[in-house]
Scaffold this motif. Structure first.
Motif, PDB file in Angstrom:
ATOM      1  N   SER A 137      41.478  56.987  46.731  1.00 45.63           N
ATOM      2  CA  SER A 137      41.292  55.593  47.133  1.00 45.63           C
ATOM      3  C   SER A 137      40.398  54.858  46.133  1.00 45.63           C
ATOM      4  N   ILE A 138      39.307  55.509  45.736  1.00 46.92           N
ATOM      5  CA  ILE A 138      38.389  54.900  44.768  1.00 46.92           C
ATOM      6  C   ILE A 138      39.089  54.713  43.422  1.00 46.92           C
ATOM      7  N   GLN A 139      39.858  55.706  43.008  1.00 47.29           N
ATOM      8  CA  GLN A 139      40.581  55.600  41.735  1.00 47.29           C
ATOM      9  C   GLN A 139      41.613  54.473  41.774  1.00 47.29           C
ATOM     10  N   LYS A 140      42.284  54.335  42.923  1.00 51.44           N
ATOM     11  CA  LYS A 140      43.281  53.279  43.059  1.00 51.44           C
ATOM     12  C   LYS A 140      42.613  51.908  42.983  1.00 51.44           C
ATOM     13  N   LYS A 141      41.482  51.753  43.659  1.00 51.47           N
ATOM     14  CA  LYS A 141      40.751  50.483  43.622  1.00 51.47           C
ATOM     15  C   LYS A 141      40.270  50.180  42.208  1.00 51.47           C
ATOM     16  N   GLN A 142      39.786  51.197  41.507  1.00 46.88           N
ATOM     17  CA  GLN A 142      39.326  51.010  40.131  1.00 46.88           C
ATOM     18  C   GLN A 142      40.495  50.627  39.222  1.00 46.88           C
ATOM     19  N   GLN A 143      41.653  51.198  39.480  1.00 46.86           N
ATOM     20  CA  GLN A 143      42.841  50.859  38.700  1.00 46.86           C
ATOM     21  C   GLN A 143      43.222  49.387  38.924  1.00 46.86           C
ATOM     22  N   ILE A 144      43.132  48.911  40.159  1.00 46.73           N
ATOM     23  CA  ILE A 144      43.438  47.512  40.467  1.00 46.73           C
ATOM     24  C   ILE A 144      42.431  46.592  39.754  1.00 46.73           C
ATOM     25  N   VAL A 145      41.155  46.946  39.804  1.00 44.62           N
ATOM     26  CA  VAL A 145      40.124  46.162  39.108  1.00 44.62           C
ATOM     27  C   VAL A 145      40.432  46.115  37.613  1.00 44.62           C
ATOM     28  N   ASN A 146      40.801  47.244  37.041  1.00 48.14           N
ATOM     29  CA  ASN A 146      41.130  47.307  35.605  1.00 48.14           C
ATOM     30  C   ASN A 146      42.337  46.431  35.271  1.00 48.14           C
ATOM     31  N   GLU A 147      43.345  46.416  36.144  1.00 50.12           N
ATOM     32  CA  GLU A 147      44.523  45.576  35.914  1.00 50.12           C
ATOM     33  C   GLU A 147      44.157  44.092  35.937  1.00 50.12           C
ATOM     34  N   VAL A 148      43.315  43.711  36.893  1.00 50.43           N
ATOM     35  CA  VAL A 148      42.877  42.309  36.968  1.00 50.43           C
ATOM     36  C   VAL A 148      42.025  41.977  35.746  1.00 50.43           C
ATOM     37  N   LYS A 149      41.142  42.885  35.344  1.00 44.87           N
ATOM     38  CA  LYS A 149      40.297  42.685  34.157  1.00 44.87           C
ATOM     39  C   LYS A 149      41.171  42.474  32.916  1.00 44.87           C
ATOM     40  N   GLU A 150      42.239  43.231  32.808  1.00 46.21           N
ATOM     41  CA  GLU A 150      43.158  43.094  31.666  1.00 46.21           C
ATOM     42  C   GLU A 150      43.811  41.720  31.668  1.00 46.21           C
ATOM     43  N   LYS A 151      44.190  41.235  32.836  1.00 49.74           N
ATOM     44  CA  LYS A 151      44.782  39.890  32.946  1.00 49.74           C
ATOM     45  C   LYS A 151      43.772  38.823  32.536  1.00 49.74           C
ATOM     46  N   ILE A 152      42.529  38.992  32.977  1.00 52.64           N
ATOM     47  CA  ILE A 152      41.473  38.041  32.618  1.00 52.64           C
ATOM     48  C   ILE A 152      41.275  38.015  31.104  1.00 52.64           C
ATOM     49  N   ASP A 153      41.228  39.176  30.503  1.00 61.49           N
ATOM     50  CA  ASP A 153      41.022  39.267  29.058  1.00 61.49           C
ATOM     51  C   ASP A 153      42.190  38.674  28.276  1.00 61.49           C
ATOM     52  N   ARG A 154      43.398  38.819  28.796  1.00 66.00           N
ATOM     53  CA  ARG A 154      44.606  38.364  28.098  1.00 66.00           C
ATOM     54  C   ARG A 154      44.857  36.868  28.296  1.00 66.00           C
ATOM     55  N   ALA A 155      44.412  36.329  29.420  1.00 70.40           N
ATOM     56  CA  ALA A 155      44.710  34.934  29.765  1.00 70.40           C
ATOM     57  C   ALA A 155      43.870  33.965  28.932  1.00 70.40           C
ATOM     58  N   LYS A 156      44.513  32.889  28.495  1.00 77.56           N
ATOM     59  CA  LYS A 156      43.798  31.809  27.811  1.00 77.56           C
ATOM     60  C   LYS A 156      43.147  30.888  28.843  1.00 77.56           C
ATOM     61  N   LEU A 157      43.749  30.844  30.026  1.00 81.04           N
ATOM     62  CA  LEU A 157      43.210  30.045  31.121  1.00 81.04           C
ATOM     63  C   LEU A 157      43.273  30.870  32.395  1.00 81.04           C
ATOM     64  N   MET A 158      42.164  30.875  33.123  1.00 81.19           N
ATOM     65  CA  MET A 158      42.115  31.513  34.436  1.00 81.19           C
ATOM     66  C   MET A 158      41.472  30.517  35.383  1.00 81.19           C
ATOM     67  N   VAL A 159      42.155  30.207  36.470  1.00 80.61           N
ATOM     68  CA  VAL A 159      41.618  29.261  37.449  1.00 80.61           C
ATOM     69  C   VAL A 159      41.621  29.933  38.814  1.00 80.61           C
ATOM     70  N   ILE A 160      40.465  29.927  39.452  1.00 82.49           N
ATOM     71  CA  ILE A 160      40.339  30.447  40.816  1.00 82.49           C
ATOM     72  C   ILE A 160      40.376  29.234  41.745  1.00 82.49           C
ATOM     73  N   PHE A 161      41.281  29.284  42.731  1.00 77.92           N
ATOM     74  CA  PHE A 161      41.336  28.174  43.676  1.00 77.92           C
ATOM     75  C   PHE A 161      41.462  28.675  45.098  1.00 77.92           C
ATOM     76  N   ASP A 162      40.947  27.884  46.017  1.00 76.21           N
ATOM     77  CA  ASP A 162      40.986  28.167  47.448  1.00 76.21           C
ATOM     78  C   ASP A 162      42.317  27.631  47.970  1.00 76.21           C
ATOM     79  N   PHE A 163      43.101  28.488  48.584  1.00 85.72           N
ATOM     80  CA  PHE A 163      44.423  28.069  49.059  1.00 85.72           C
ATOM     81  C   PHE A 163      44.480  27.917  50.581  1.00 85.72           C
ATOM     82  N   THR A 164      43.349  27.651  51.184  1.00 93.35           N
ATOM     83  CA  THR A 164      43.282  27.447  52.625  1.00 93.35           C
ATOM     84  C   THR A 164      44.225  26.325  53.041  1.00 93.35           C
ATOM     85  N   GLY A 165      45.004  26.561  54.094  1.00 92.36           N
ATOM     86  CA  GLY A 165      45.884  25.533  54.638  1.00 92.36           C
ATOM     87  C   GLY A 165      47.221  25.394  53.937  1.00 92.36           C
TER      88      GLY A 165
END
Length: 180
Positions: free
Chosen positions: A8-36
């Motif tokens: 479980s810990i390894q899987k979570k770390q793998q997900i974090v690493n995948e997101v980190k890779e996307k952040i590093d590769r992206a020229k733009l990253m925008v976090i937005f609240d999608f409530t509603g």
């Protein structure tokens, strides 16, 4: 620690690493609240954003926070509260920002939390500014028009010389016909 917990810990770390890779590769990253936002609107926006060589991911805040370690977002803990969707744009950042701006106009309950532009922290206001810039294609068209203006003017001047010569010769001919 049991094997299941380790997996479980390894899987979570793998997900974090995948997101980190996307952040590093992206020229733009925008976090937005999608409530509603209803699922159909979000699905339509996902399709629209894919056309712009970008993607949207709904990511747990803890995963997103850990993946942002080493970025300028990491210190801004308030960003990682509430529902968060993330846009990752890999090529033309302006068109992705414009698409988000249009989406937010139609869905007023959603709002930008923050982002990264080329790795630098961007406030919601900066992302709004980015969305108001001309797109890459518009900038290229403006550049092309600017580069072509001197050439176009030169051609017009060259065309004007023979036209004026013909007009002068024609006037001389008409004057001689009147006299003659």
């Amino acid at each position: 620690m049991t094997t299941e917990v380790r997996k479980s810990i390894q899987k979570k770390q793998q997900i974090v690493n995948e997101v980190k890779e996307k952040i590093d590769r992206a020229k733009l990253m925008v976090i937005f609240d999608f409530t509603g936002i209803d699922a159909n609107a979000m699905a339509d926006f996902r399709k629209e954003i894919r056309k712009k060589d970008a993607e949207i991911k709904v990511i747990k805040n803890t995963v997103l926070y850990r993946a942002c370690n080493g970025t300028e977002l990491y210190d801004k803990i308030d960003i990682f509260r509430g529902p968060s969707a993330v846009i990752f744009a890999y090529e033309d950042i302006v068109t992705a920002a414009k698409a988000l701006k249009e989406f937010l106009k139609e869905n007023e309950s959603a709002k930008v939390k923050a982002g990264l532009v080329e790795g630098a922290y961007a406030t919601p206001e900066k992302i709004e500014e980015l969305a108001s810039l001309p797109s890459r294609e518009e900038l290229l068209a403006q550049l092309f028009a600017t580069m072509m203006a001197p050439v176009t003017n030169f051609v017009r001047v060259l065309n004007a010389v023979p036209q004026k010569a013909v007009m002068v010769l024609n006037a001389i001919k008409e004057e001689k016909e009147k006299q003659g």
